[in-house]
Design a protein around this motif. Structure first.
Motif, PDB file in Angstrom:
ATOM      1  N   ASP A 237       6.245  -9.076  -5.207  1.00  0.00           N
ATOM      2  CA  ASP A 237       6.665  -9.870  -6.374  1.00  0.00           C
ATOM      3  C   ASP A 237       8.151 -10.201  -6.314  1.00  0.00           C
ATOM      4  O   ASP A 237       8.557 -11.316  -6.683  1.00  0.00           O
ATOM      5  CB  ASP A 237       6.366  -9.100  -7.670  1.00  0.00           C
ATOM      6  N   SER A 238       8.970  -9.253  -5.878  1.00  0.00           N
ATOM      7  CA  SER A 238      10.427  -9.476  -5.857  1.00  0.00           C
ATOM      8  C   SER A 238      10.941  -9.731  -4.460  1.00  0.00           C
ATOM      9  O   SER A 238      12.070  -9.387  -4.140  1.00  0.00           O
ATOM     10  CB  SER A 238      11.133  -8.260  -6.471  1.00  0.00           C
TER      11      SER A 238
ATOM     12  N   ARG B 150      16.733  -5.283   0.731  1.00  0.00           N
ATOM     13  CA  ARG B 150      17.695  -5.816  -0.249  1.00  0.00           C
ATOM     14  C   ARG B 150      18.892  -6.482   0.417  1.00  0.00           C
ATOM     15  O   ARG B 150      19.482  -7.410  -0.133  1.00  0.00           O
ATOM     16  CB  ARG B 150      18.189  -4.678  -1.147  1.00  0.00           C
ATOM     17  N   TYR B 151      19.265  -6.005   1.601  1.00  0.00           N
ATOM     18  CA  TYR B 151      20.494  -6.465   2.234  1.00  0.00           C
ATOM     19  C   TYR B 151      20.228  -7.399   3.415  1.00  0.00           C
ATOM     20  O   TYR B 151      21.167  -7.852   4.064  1.00  0.00           O
ATOM     21  CB  TYR B 151      21.311  -5.261   2.711  1.00  0.00           C
ATOM     22  N   GLY B 152      18.967  -7.696   3.682  1.00  0.00           N
ATOM     23  CA  GLY B 152      18.624  -8.604   4.774  1.00  0.00           C
ATOM     24  C   GLY B 152      18.117  -9.934   4.250  1.00  0.00           C
ATOM     25  O   GLY B 152      18.146 -10.208   3.046  1.00  0.00           O
TER      26      GLY B 152
ATOM     27  N   VAL C 133      16.848   0.667  -1.669  1.00  0.00           N
ATOM     28  CA  VAL C 133      17.790   0.455  -0.571  1.00  0.00           C
ATOM     29  C   VAL C 133      17.035   0.258   0.739  1.00  0.00           C
ATOM     30  O   VAL C 133      17.348  -0.632   1.525  1.00  0.00           O
ATOM     31  CB  VAL C 133      18.767   1.640  -0.465  1.00  0.00           C
ATOM     32  N   PHE C 134      16.037   1.099   0.982  1.00  0.00           N
ATOM     33  CA  PHE C 134      15.222   0.983   2.185  1.00  0.00           C
ATOM     34  C   PHE C 134      13.750   1.022   1.815  1.00  0.00           C
ATOM     35  O   PHE C 134      13.348   1.733   0.902  1.00  0.00           O
ATOM     36  CB  PHE C 134      15.500   2.133   3.172  1.00  0.00           C
TER      37      PHE C 134
ATOM     38  N   GLU D 137       0.815  -1.214   0.000  1.00  0.00           N
ATOM     39  CA  GLU D 137       0.000   0.000   0.000  1.00  0.00           C
ATOM     40  C   GLU D 137       0.851   1.267   0.000  1.00  0.00           C
ATOM     41  O   GLU D 137       0.324   2.372   0.086  1.00  0.00           O
ATOM     42  CB  GLU D 137      -0.928   0.007   1.219  1.00  0.00           C
ATOM     43  N   THR D 138       2.158   1.107  -0.054  1.00  0.00           N
ATOM     44  CA  THR D 138       3.061   2.261  -0.068  1.00  0.00           C
ATOM     45  C   THR D 138       3.710   2.384  -1.442  1.00  0.00           C
ATOM     46  O   THR D 138       3.592   1.503  -2.295  1.00  0.00           O
ATOM     47  CB  THR D 138       4.156   2.113   1.005  1.00  0.00           C
ATOM     48  N   ARG D 139       4.450   3.475  -1.625  1.00  0.00           N
ATOM     49  CA  ARG D 139       5.156   3.690  -2.890  1.00  0.00           C
ATOM     50  C   ARG D 139       6.523   3.024  -2.903  1.00  0.00           C
ATOM     51  O   ARG D 139       7.189   3.004  -3.940  1.00  0.00           O
ATOM     52  CB  ARG D 139       5.309   5.187  -3.146  1.00  0.00           C
ATOM     53  N   ASP D 140       6.946   2.495  -1.768  1.00  0.00           N
ATOM     54  CA  ASP D 140       8.258   1.849  -1.697  1.00  0.00           C
ATOM     55  C   ASP D 140       8.246   0.537  -2.470  1.00  0.00           C
ATOM     56  O   ASP D 140       7.228  -0.168  -2.515  1.00  0.00           O
ATOM     57  CB  ASP D 140       8.648   1.587  -0.245  1.00  0.00           C
ATOM     58  N   ARG D 141       9.396   0.189  -3.037  1.00  0.00           N
ATOM     59  CA  ARG D 141       9.539  -1.045  -3.796  1.00  0.00           C
ATOM     60  C   ARG D 141      10.627  -1.904  -3.162  1.00  0.00           C
ATOM     61  O   ARG D 141      11.609  -1.382  -2.628  1.00  0.00           O
ATOM     62  CB  ARG D 141       9.889  -0.749  -5.264  1.00  0.00           C
TER      63      ARG D 141
END
Length: 213
Positions: free
Chosen positions: A210-211, A192-194, A174-175, A166-170
């Protein structure tokens, strides 16, 4: 900050971090709650009512969080040492032992160190190290850093957590932000790093990505 994340080694086992640190950040998926109580300083945990007897399952882990804890503590120490140099500087200037240019340089370094400490502390206190979900899937436990670089646990109702879908983050950014509908607090998740350790529980809280790693 992305370059710093790539530069921090991502050790996988407890031996790489040293045995004394295993009490500060869990070395496995399950831990002894009594051991956690002994390892934390007073007031380092914000407990939600009714979670004292709950069992939590680790769903996400960012291995480099200990390194960021070291950096945070080193920054606090460096800033303190810089500020301690100011009173002697003013005294030497008043006695004519230090020119004004040198005093301004010391003051500028101290001011810059203090500003950097405030910025880094604002970010590090919101950087997620480990995520847990209780067995009933109703409470999210976020392990992050304090101002002093130590571990702190914050509990959030899952119903109050905004799904990442529901957010714009993908996920490839990075975060990604862990936000709450109530707007109480925002955390930064370095997805990405965890490592996502329990994909099913993670999806129940944040939605299907999805990713997703």
């Amino acid at each position: 900050m992305a370059a710093l994340l790539r530069a921090v080694p991502r050790w996988r086992g407890p031996a790489a971090w040293g045995k004394p640190l295993c009490g500060l950040w869990s070395c496995g998926g399950r831990e002894d709650p009594k051991r956690w109580v002994r390892s934390r300083s007073p007031g380092s945990e914000e407990k939600a009512p009714g979670t004292e007897t709950e069992k939590f399952q680790m769903v996400y882990r960012f291995d480099a969080i200990r390194a960021f804890g070291y950096i945070s503590r080193l920054k606090v120490a460096q800033t303190a040492l810089t500020l301690v140099a100011l009173p002697p500087g003013f005294y030497w200037y008043s006695q004519g032992l230090m020119p004004l240019d040198s005093l301004c340089l010391v003051g500028g370094i101290a001011g810059f160190a203090l500003a950097m400490l405030c910025w880094m502390s604002h970010f590090f206190r919101r950087l997620v190290g480990i995520l847990y979900v209780n067995e009933s899937g109703t409470v999210l436990r976020v392990a992050h850093l304090t101002f002093w670089g130590w571990r702190q646990d914050t509990y959030c109702p899952v119903a109050d957590v905004v799904p990442l879908t529901e957010t714009r983050d993908r996920p490839h950014e990075v975060f990604v932000r862990i936000q709450q509908y109530s707007g109480k607090q925002t955390f930064y998740l370095p997805l990405r790093y965890g490592r996502v350790l329990d994909r099913e529980r993670f999806t129940q809280v944040f939605g299907r990505l999805d990713s997703l790693k």
